[in-house]
Design a protein around this motif. Structure first.
Motif, mmCIF file in Angstrom:
data_model
loop_
_atom_site.group_PDB
_atom_site.id
_atom_site.type_symbol
_atom_site.label_atom_id
_atom_site.label_comp_id
_atom_site.label_asym_id
_atom_site.label_seq_id
_atom_site.Cartn_x
_atom_site.Cartn_y
_atom_site.Cartn_z
ATOM 1 N N MET A 119 63.280 36.477 31.931
ATOM 2 C CA MET A 119 63.934 35.986 33.301
ATOM 3 C C MET A 119 64.394 34.454 33.322
ATOM 4 O O MET A 119 65.284 34.277 33.940
ATOM 5 N N TRP A 120 63.596 33.755 32.912
ATOM 6 C CA TRP A 120 63.947 32.114 32.699
ATOM 7 C C TRP A 120 65.209 32.041 32.112
ATOM 8 O O TRP A 120 66.025 31.222 32.399
ATOM 9 N N ASN A 121 65.279 32.803 31.017
ATOM 10 C CA ASN A 121 66.756 32.762 30.260
ATOM 11 C C ASN A 121 67.511 33.351 30.823
ATOM 12 O O ASN A 121 68.597 32.608 31.010
ATOM 13 N N TYR A 122 67.591 34.381 31.364
ATOM 14 C CA TYR A 122 68.707 35.062 32.159
ATOM 15 C C TYR A 122 69.054 34.302 33.289
ATOM 16 O O TYR A 122 70.177 34.323 33.665
ATOM 17 N N LEU A 123 68.244 33.469 34.025
ATOM 18 C CA LEU A 123 68.640 32.870 35.113
ATOM 19 C C LEU A 123 69.270 31.519 34.651
ATOM 20 O O LEU A 123 70.040 30.621 35.710
ATOM 21 N N THR A 124 69.004 30.973 33.467
ATOM 22 C CA THR A 124 69.525 29.738 33.296
ATOM 23 C C THR A 124 70.617 29.578 32.241
ATOM 24 O O THR A 124 71.369 28.639 32.057
ATOM 25 N N VAL A 206 77.787 31.051 39.135
ATOM 26 C CA VAL A 206 78.123 32.418 38.936
ATOM 27 C C VAL A 206 77.181 33.312 38.084
ATOM 28 O O VAL A 206 77.396 32.879 36.906
ATOM 29 N N LEU A 207 76.480 34.183 38.649
ATOM 30 C CA LEU A 207 75.509 35.073 37.815
ATOM 31 C C LEU A 207 75.892 36.505 37.933
ATOM 32 O O LEU A 207 76.298 36.812 39.106
ATOM 33 N N PHE A 228 66.636 50.799 28.597
ATOM 34 C CA PHE A 228 65.253 50.071 28.196
ATOM 35 C C PHE A 228 64.928 48.967 29.243
ATOM 36 O O PHE A 228 63.780 49.141 29.789
ATOM 37 N N VAL A 229 65.965 48.482 29.744
ATOM 38 C CA VAL A 229 65.702 47.384 30.925
ATOM 39 C C VAL A 229 66.655 47.328 32.035
ATOM 40 O O VAL A 229 67.875 47.156 31.277
ATOM 41 N N ALA A 230 66.559 47.562 33.152
ATOM 42 C CA ALA A 230 67.364 47.355 34.094
ATOM 43 C C ALA A 230 66.991 46.324 35.304
ATOM 44 O O ALA A 230 65.753 46.218 35.599
ATOM 45 N N ILE A 231 67.978 45.594 35.605
ATOM 46 C CA ILE A 231 67.471 44.262 36.421
ATOM 47 C C ILE A 231 68.666 44.208 37.583
ATOM 48 O O ILE A 231 69.701 44.393 37.310
ATOM 49 N N ASP A 232 68.253 44.673 39.175
ATOM 50 C CA ASP A 232 69.220 44.553 40.038
ATOM 51 C C ASP A 232 68.524 43.262 40.967
ATOM 52 O O ASP A 232 67.463 43.427 41.391
ATOM 53 N N PHE A 233 69.599 42.370 41.163
ATOM 54 C CA PHE A 233 69.179 41.349 42.052
ATOM 55 C C PHE A 233 69.708 41.847 43.459
ATOM 56 O O PHE A 233 70.814 42.120 43.607
ATOM 57 N N ASP A 234 68.588 41.254 44.394
ATOM 58 C CA ASP A 234 69.169 41.218 45.581
ATOM 59 C C ASP A 234 69.710 40.025 46.320
ATOM 60 O O ASP A 234 70.842 40.163 46.983
ATOM 61 N N ASP A 235 69.416 38.949 45.791
ATOM 62 C CA ASP A 235 69.992 37.730 46.034
ATOM 63 C C ASP A 235 69.333 36.627 45.314
ATOM 64 O O ASP A 235 68.331 36.982 44.394
ATOM 65 N N ILE A 236 70.293 35.496 44.713
ATOM 66 C CA ILE A 236 69.755 34.483 44.059
ATOM 67 C C ILE A 236 69.983 33.255 44.829
ATOM 68 O O ILE A 236 71.004 33.101 45.424
ATOM 69 N N ARG A 237 68.942 32.102 45.139
ATOM 70 C CA ARG A 237 69.420 31.091 45.683
ATOM 71 C C ARG A 237 68.910 29.784 44.939
ATOM 72 O O ARG A 237 68.111 29.848 44.016
ATOM 73 N N PHE A 238 69.663 28.887 45.008
ATOM 74 C CA PHE A 238 69.446 27.469 44.398
ATOM 75 C C PHE A 238 69.319 26.309 45.407
ATOM 76 O O PHE A 238 70.129 26.294 46.506
ATOM 77 N N SER A 239 68.536 25.342 44.989
ATOM 78 C CA SER A 239 68.059 24.434 46.022
ATOM 79 C C SER A 239 67.701 23.071 45.042
ATOM 80 O O SER A 239 67.584 23.310 43.795
#
Length: 239
Positions: A119-124, A206-207, A228-239
């Motif tokens: 997940m760290w890789n996916y978010l960065t 943009v992600l 094999f892997v499904a990921i659904d994001f509700d929200d992503i926030r940056f600060s």
């Protein structure tokens, strides 16, 4: 830095915007055949994720039960309570996967390590590609979904925990990453085609809001089922 990488960084919000971010938070549900195979079913549904963009630190809460959270770095994985008391810990956590196959079951610390670094890789991504130690090269294009996708071959430095050292990223006509190919060594190296879907702009970055990881055939095509892997994001926030 390749010309294609410059375009990709700009399309995802720009490296200048990214450098201002100190913390990433996301709400997500993570599920699919991999987690069932590894013995953890719906363990990562409805999780809150906190990550630091400039060091490989990430936490899931709740993690395997209310009042617990995971904390991952490449050198140490921890499960602790909400006050920071360590409940379980493992140093050099990647070594705990030695000898594993695609069918091997995971304990809770295996789960914390894999879900953490992935997940760290996916978010960065793709912003990490501009950092020292990463190397990228444009390779031949790929045709899928009636589009031509340009491709980047990216080599990751040893200091970053990731699926495998070399990965391929497919760039759609908007300059957004539409797919990534890898074989995660800690899950047996199964060839994977991982799709990034429904991109949104979150405060200038943009992600994708959905991800689907599928088995990949020898010709590069994806096997539609199972997911094999499904990921659904509700929200992503940056600060």
């Amino acid at each position: 830095m390749s010309g294609l990488l410059d375009e990709v960084l700009s399309s995802h919000g720009g490296f200048g915007r990214w450098r201002k971010i100190e913390k990433i938070e996301a709400g997500a549900s993570i599920y699919g055949a991999l987690w069932i195979r590894k013995g953890h079913g719906d363990a990562l549904r409805g999780v809150h994720i906190t990550a630091k963009p400039r060091e490989q630190w990430i936490s899931y809460s709740p993690f395997k039960g209310e009042g617990k959270r995971s904390v991952h770095t490449p050198s140490r994985t921890v499960i602790e309570d909400t006050k920071g008391k360590v409940l379980e810990a493992r140093d050099n956590p990647r070594a705990a996967f030695d000898g594993h196959t695609a069918e091997s079951k995971w304990d809770d610390l295996h789960l914390a390590y894999f879900s953490g670094y992935a997940m760290w890789n996916y978010l960065t991504v793709p912003f990490t590609f501009a950092l020292p130690g990463f190397q990228s090269q444009e390779i031949e294009a790929w045709h899928e979904n009636n589009e031509t996708w340009r491709r980047l071959r990216v080599s990751f430095p040893d200091s970053v925990a990731t699926h495998c050292r070399e990965q391929i990223f497919y760039i759609d006509p908007r300059g957004l990453i539409a797919r990534m190919d890898y074989g995660a060594t800690v899950t047996g190296g199964v060839p994977t085609a991982h799709y990034l879907l429904d991109h949104r702009n979150f405060d200038g970055i943009v992600l994708p809001t959905r991800r689907r990881a599928l088995r990949r055939n020898a010709d590069g095509s994806a096997v539609p089922e199972p997911v094999f892997v499904a990921i659904d994001f509700d929200d992503i926030r940056f600060s």
